[in-house]
Write a protein that holds these residues in place. Structure first.
Motif, PDB file in Angstrom:
ATOM      1  N   THR A   1      15.275  -3.059  -7.540  1.00 17.46           N
ATOM      2  CA  THR A   1      15.823  -3.938  -6.510  1.00 17.46           C
ATOM      3  C   THR A   1      17.096  -4.640  -6.961  1.00 17.46           C
ATOM      4  O   THR A   1      18.074  -4.719  -6.201  1.00 17.46           O
ATOM      5  N   GLU A   2      17.109  -5.173  -8.168  1.00 19.64           N
ATOM      6  CA  GLU A   2      18.266  -5.929  -8.615  1.00 19.64           C
ATOM      7  C   GLU A   2      19.518  -5.064  -8.680  1.00 19.64           C
ATOM      8  O   GLU A   2      20.612  -5.487  -8.310  1.00 19.64           O
ATOM      9  N   THR A   3      19.373  -3.829  -9.166  1.00 19.64           N
ATOM     10  CA  THR A   3      20.526  -2.933  -9.224  1.00 19.64           C
ATOM     11  C   THR A   3      20.997  -2.578  -7.816  1.00 19.64           C
ATOM     12  O   THR A   3      22.206  -2.497  -7.551  1.00 19.64           O
ATOM     13  N   LEU A   4      20.056  -2.383  -6.893  1.00 21.46           N
ATOM     14  CA  LEU A   4      20.437  -2.074  -5.515  1.00 21.46           C
ATOM     15  C   LEU A   4      21.163  -3.245  -4.864  1.00 21.46           C
ATOM     16  O   LEU A   4      22.150  -3.048  -4.151  1.00 21.46           O
ATOM     17  N   ILE A   5      20.694  -4.457  -5.092  1.00 19.30           N
ATOM     18  CA  ILE A   5      21.384  -5.622  -4.543  1.00 19.30           C
ATOM     19  C   ILE A   5      22.809  -5.694  -5.084  1.00 19.30           C
ATOM     20  O   ILE A   5      23.774  -5.901  -4.331  1.00 19.30           O
ATOM     21  N   GLU A   6      22.957  -5.517  -6.390  1.00 23.65           N
ATOM     22  CA  GLU A   6      24.289  -5.555  -6.998  1.00 23.65           C
ATOM     23  C   GLU A   6      25.183  -4.470  -6.421  1.00 23.65           C
ATOM     24  O   GLU A   6      26.374  -4.686  -6.176  1.00 23.65           O
ATOM     25  N   THR A   7      24.602  -3.298  -6.166  1.00 26.21           N
ATOM     26  CA  THR A   7      25.370  -2.176  -5.610  1.00 26.21           C
ATOM     27  C   THR A   7      25.794  -2.446  -4.175  1.00 26.21           C
ATOM     28  O   THR A   7      26.929  -2.126  -3.768  1.00 26.21           O
ATOM     29  N   MET A   8      24.916  -3.043  -3.393  1.00 27.78           N
ATOM     30  CA  MET A   8      25.156  -3.198  -1.958  1.00 27.78           C
ATOM     31  C   MET A   8      26.047  -4.393  -1.625  1.00 27.78           C
ATOM     32  O   MET A   8      26.731  -4.377  -0.595  1.00 27.78           O
TER      33      MET A   8
ATOM     34  N   SER B   1      17.053 -16.884   5.784  1.00 30.44           N
ATOM     35  CA  SER B   1      17.109 -15.564   5.170  1.00 30.44           C
ATOM     36  C   SER B   1      17.006 -15.684   3.657  1.00 30.44           C
ATOM     37  O   SER B   1      16.754 -16.762   3.111  1.00 30.44           O
ATOM     38  N   ASN B   2      17.196 -14.574   2.951  1.00 29.40           N
ATOM     39  CA  ASN B   2      17.112 -14.582   1.490  1.00 29.40           C
ATOM     40  C   ASN B   2      17.898 -13.405   0.933  1.00 29.40           C
ATOM     41  O   ASN B   2      18.396 -12.557   1.692  1.00 29.40           O
ATOM     42  N   ARG B   3      18.035 -13.348  -0.369  1.00 31.60           N
ATOM     43  CA  ARG B   3      18.924 -12.390  -1.027  1.00 31.60           C
ATOM     44  C   ARG B   3      18.467 -10.944  -0.908  1.00 31.60           C
ATOM     45  O   ARG B   3      19.218 -10.020  -1.233  1.00 31.60           O
ATOM     46  N   TYR B   4      17.245 -10.699  -0.439  1.00 28.69           N
ATOM     47  CA  TYR B   4      16.735  -9.335  -0.317  1.00 28.69           C
ATOM     48  C   TYR B   4      17.052  -8.731   1.050  1.00 28.69           C
ATOM     49  O   TYR B   4      16.763  -7.558   1.286  1.00 28.69           O
ATOM     50  N   VAL B   5      17.643  -9.521   1.934  1.00 28.98           N
ATOM     51  CA  VAL B   5      17.924  -9.091   3.302  1.00 28.98           C
ATOM     52  C   VAL B   5      19.387  -8.666   3.433  1.00 28.98           C
ATOM     53  O   VAL B   5      20.301  -9.425   3.091  1.00 28.98           O
ATOM     54  N   PHE B   6      19.603  -7.451   3.938  1.00 34.96           N
ATOM     55  CA  PHE B   6      20.929  -6.941   4.296  1.00 34.96           C
ATOM     56  C   PHE B   6      20.887  -6.583   5.777  1.00 34.96           C
ATOM     57  O   PHE B   6      19.838  -6.184   6.291  1.00 34.96           O
TER      58      PHE B   6
ATOM     59  N   ILE C   1      14.024  -4.846  -0.743  1.00 37.18           N
ATOM     60  CA  ILE C   1      15.102  -4.920   0.242  1.00 37.18           C
ATOM     61  C   ILE C   1      14.583  -4.639   1.651  1.00 37.18           C
ATOM     62  O   ILE C   1      13.791  -3.716   1.870  1.00 37.18           O
ATOM     63  N   LEU C   2      15.056  -5.452   2.591  1.00 37.56           N
ATOM     64  CA  LEU C   2      14.862  -5.233   4.021  1.00 37.56           C
ATOM     65  C   LEU C   2      16.240  -5.127   4.653  1.00 37.56           C
ATOM     66  O   LEU C   2      17.039  -6.065   4.572  1.00 37.56           O
ATOM     67  N   ILE C   3      16.536  -3.984   5.254  1.00 32.69           N
ATOM     68  CA  ILE C   3      17.787  -3.800   5.996  1.00 32.69           C
ATOM     69  C   ILE C   3      17.496  -4.080   7.464  1.00 32.69           C
ATOM     70  O   ILE C   3      16.678  -3.399   8.089  1.00 32.69           O
ATOM     71  N   VAL C   4      18.131  -5.098   8.020  1.00 37.38           N
ATOM     72  CA  VAL C   4      17.896  -5.480   9.411  1.00 37.38           C
ATOM     73  C   VAL C   4      18.721  -4.585  10.323  1.00 37.38           C
ATOM     74  O   VAL C   4      19.941  -4.534  10.235  1.00 37.38           O
TER      75      VAL C   4
ATOM     76  N   ASP D   1       0.816  -1.223   0.000  1.00 39.33           N
ATOM     77  CA  ASP D   1       0.000   0.000   0.000  1.00 39.33           C
ATOM     78  C   ASP D   1       0.845   1.266   0.000  1.00 39.33           C
ATOM     79  O   ASP D   1       0.532   2.240  -0.698  1.00 39.33           O
ATOM     80  N   ASP D   2       1.907   1.281   0.795  1.00 41.03           N
ATOM     81  CA  ASP D   2       2.726   2.501   0.909  1.00 41.03           C
ATOM     82  C   ASP D   2       3.747   2.623  -0.211  1.00 41.03           C
ATOM     83  O   ASP D   2       4.312   3.697  -0.410  1.00 41.03           O
ATOM     84  N   GLU D   3       4.013   1.515  -0.910  1.00 39.47           N
ATOM     85  CA  GLU D   3       4.921   1.503  -2.060  1.00 39.47           C
ATOM     86  C   GLU D   3       6.308   2.053  -1.711  1.00 39.47           C
ATOM     87  O   GLU D   3       6.871   2.882  -2.421  1.00 39.47           O
ATOM     88  N   VAL D   4       6.855   1.560  -0.598  1.00 45.11           N
ATOM     89  CA  VAL D   4       8.182   2.002  -0.213  1.00 45.11           C
ATOM     90  C   VAL D   4       9.230   1.326  -1.093  1.00 45.11           C
ATOM     91  O   VAL D   4       9.009   0.243  -1.632  1.00 45.11           O
ATOM     92  N   LEU D   5      10.376   1.967  -1.207  1.00 45.47           N
ATOM     93  CA  LEU D   5      11.486   1.395  -1.961  1.00 45.47           C
ATOM     94  C   LEU D   5      12.167   0.289  -1.163  1.00 45.47           C
ATOM     95  O   LEU D   5      12.531  -0.749  -1.688  1.00 45.47           O
ATOM     96  N   LEU D   6      12.336   0.528   0.119  1.00 50.05           N
ATOM     97  CA  LEU D   6      12.953  -0.461   0.998  1.00 50.05           C
ATOM     98  C   LEU D   6      12.489  -0.207   2.417  1.00 50.05           C
ATOM     99  O   LEU D   6      11.870   0.816   2.710  1.00 50.05           O
ATOM    100  N   ALA D   7      12.788  -1.150   3.279  1.00 54.89           N
ATOM    101  CA  ALA D   7      12.372  -1.037   4.674  1.00 54.89           C
ATOM    102  C   ALA D   7      13.560  -1.322   5.583  1.00 54.89           C
ATOM    103  O   ALA D   7      14.513  -2.012   5.195  1.00 54.89           O
ATOM    104  N   VAL D   8      13.478  -0.808   6.819  1.00 52.44           N
ATOM    105  CA  VAL D   8      14.508  -1.008   7.831  1.00 52.44           C
ATOM    106  C   VAL D   8      13.834  -1.476   9.118  1.00 52.44           C
ATOM    107  O   VAL D   8      12.859  -0.891   9.566  1.00 52.44           O
TER     108      VAL D   8
END
Length: 398
Positions: free
Chosen positions: A331-338, A138-143, A122-125, A94-101
């Motif tokens: 998301t894919e570009t952000l994962i590659e960047t991070m 875990s999974n590849r979207y978690v940093f 992406i979820l940043i823990v 609903d909020d259409e966020v780019l990522l969450a923390v």
């Protein structure tokens, strides 16, 4: 400073509007933490304050990234796994966020990991600690910018200088944080000759440690050598003070534990000279980012920054570094960047390990000093423990 921060719309990205979105479009970021229902609320509030300060610092006070205003959406998990899952689904959908923390409790955060994978966002823990958050579940979207249990325990083991003359009893809470921590502690002692003679696990919220303490005393008292009760408890209840009041020294037993937030450190005045390892104490790191954090926090709140203030700031600095560096914000570009990305934090340089997305970082060996003019016991720096000194197991291979 008041911040209203949020994360970027999935619909916009679905239409192919990424980093080139209109300048007035906000970049939406969700902060998902337990703000009610637990003694750990203080951790969440520190983390959120640190995140907002981190955005301010990293953007030079503009609160904009590449021309996009940062909008933060706050959500309360109430420290309930079902509430956390619903909050993250709402943020991504609903909020259409780019990522969450988030989030604060390791057990609650563990329940959020599949949601990141389902929405492919992406979820940043931060600030949850358990090793399992970058492990098999875990999974590849978690940093993960927060330290993990293995870092706590590797550093704690180094501070204890273990050898064949060391005998340890452990006390931890019976959930992911405590169980992972003791597993990591035993792993850290492997090959040193030290012996863990017993493990005690208590429910979260425990305030009476008498029975556990007596069992640990009995397990340790007849051993020849150095005898230590190692406490790994995140919540309140003052286990260290209450066990110390039972006079473990009559059996030649000493207490050791990791550092804690400032409101808990007054209890450490009971154990002058105790050594352990700490994630952050505002006087330990020597760098420009920490200098700014300490000065700004003192100016605005008249207190030093704490454990999770530094952690929240580190997460924000990671977000800004990633978004400023990535060519696009999908998301894919952000994962590659991070993956493999290094950035500066109040603790110095952190690096996301490519294999499991855990942020490698320093810890600090301390010795408790009591100063009557200071309200809390001072975890005085013995030395910085660098990431390369700790053998942190790799979690999930991404």
């Amino acid at each position: 400073m008041k911040s209203v921060f949020t994360l970027v719309g999935a619909l916009a990205f679905g239409l192919g509007v990424t980093g080139a979105a209109q300048a007035q479009d906000p970049v939406k970021i969700a902060l998902i933490h337990g703000m009610s229902g637990s003694a750990l609320e203080a951790f969440s509030k520190q983390s959120q304050t640190g995140f907002e300060l981190g955005i301010e610092y990293a953007t030079g006070g503009t609160n904009e990234i590449n021309g996009h205003p940062v909008e933060i959406i706050h959500k309360d998990t109430q420290f309930k796994p079902d509430m956390a899952r619903a909050a993250l689904e709402e943020a991504y959908g609903d909020d259409e966020v780019l990522l969450a923390v988030g989030a604060t409790s390791s057990g609650v955060t563990l329940s959020m990991l599949p949601i990141a994978e389902e929405y492919e966002k992406i979820l940043i823990v931060e600030p949850a600690v358990a090793d399992g958050l970058t492990g098999e579940d875990s999974n590849r979207y978690v940093f993960k910018t927060s330290r993990n249990s293995s870092m706590d325990m590797q550093a704690q083991a180094l501070a204890l200088a273990p050898d064949e003359n060391l005998y340890v009893a452990t006390l931890a809470e019976d959930y992911a944080f405590g169980r992972d921590g003791i597993t990591a502690f035993k792993s850290a002692l492997d090959g040193t000759g030290a012996t863990v003679v017993t493990e005690e696990y208590i429910p979260q919220g425990t305030t009476d440690f008498t029975a556990s303490a007596e069992r640990m005393f009995n397990a340790l008292k007849d051993h020849e050598g150095r005898k230590v009760i190692m406490i790994y408890v995140a919540g309140g209840g003052d286990p260290m003070g209450k066990i110390q009041a039972m006079q473990p020294e009559r059996y030649g037993i000493e207490i050791s534990t990791g550092g804690h937030i400032l409101p808990v450190l007054p209890t450490y005045k009971r154990v002058p000279g105790m050594e352990g390892a700490i994630y952050y104490y505002y006087e330990a790191p020597q760098n420009e980012v920490n200098d700014w954090l300490v000065d700004t926090h003192m100016e605005r709140f008249e207190t030093p920054p704490d454990f999770f203030t530094a952690g929240g700031m580190s997460a924000a600095l990671a977000v800004v570094k990633a978004l400023e560096t990535a060519e696009e914000w999908d998301t894919e570009t952000l994962i590659e960047t991070m993956e493999g990305m290094s950035w500066e934090t109040p603790k110095g340089t952190m690096t996301f390990r490519p294999e499991d997305h855990q942020a490698l970082q320093s810890m600090y060996h301390f010795k408790i000093r009591v100063d009557e003019d200071v309200d809390w016991a001072i975890p005085e720096l013995v030395r910085e423990i660098k990431p390369e000194e700790m053998e942190i197991p790799i979690g999930r291979e991404n």
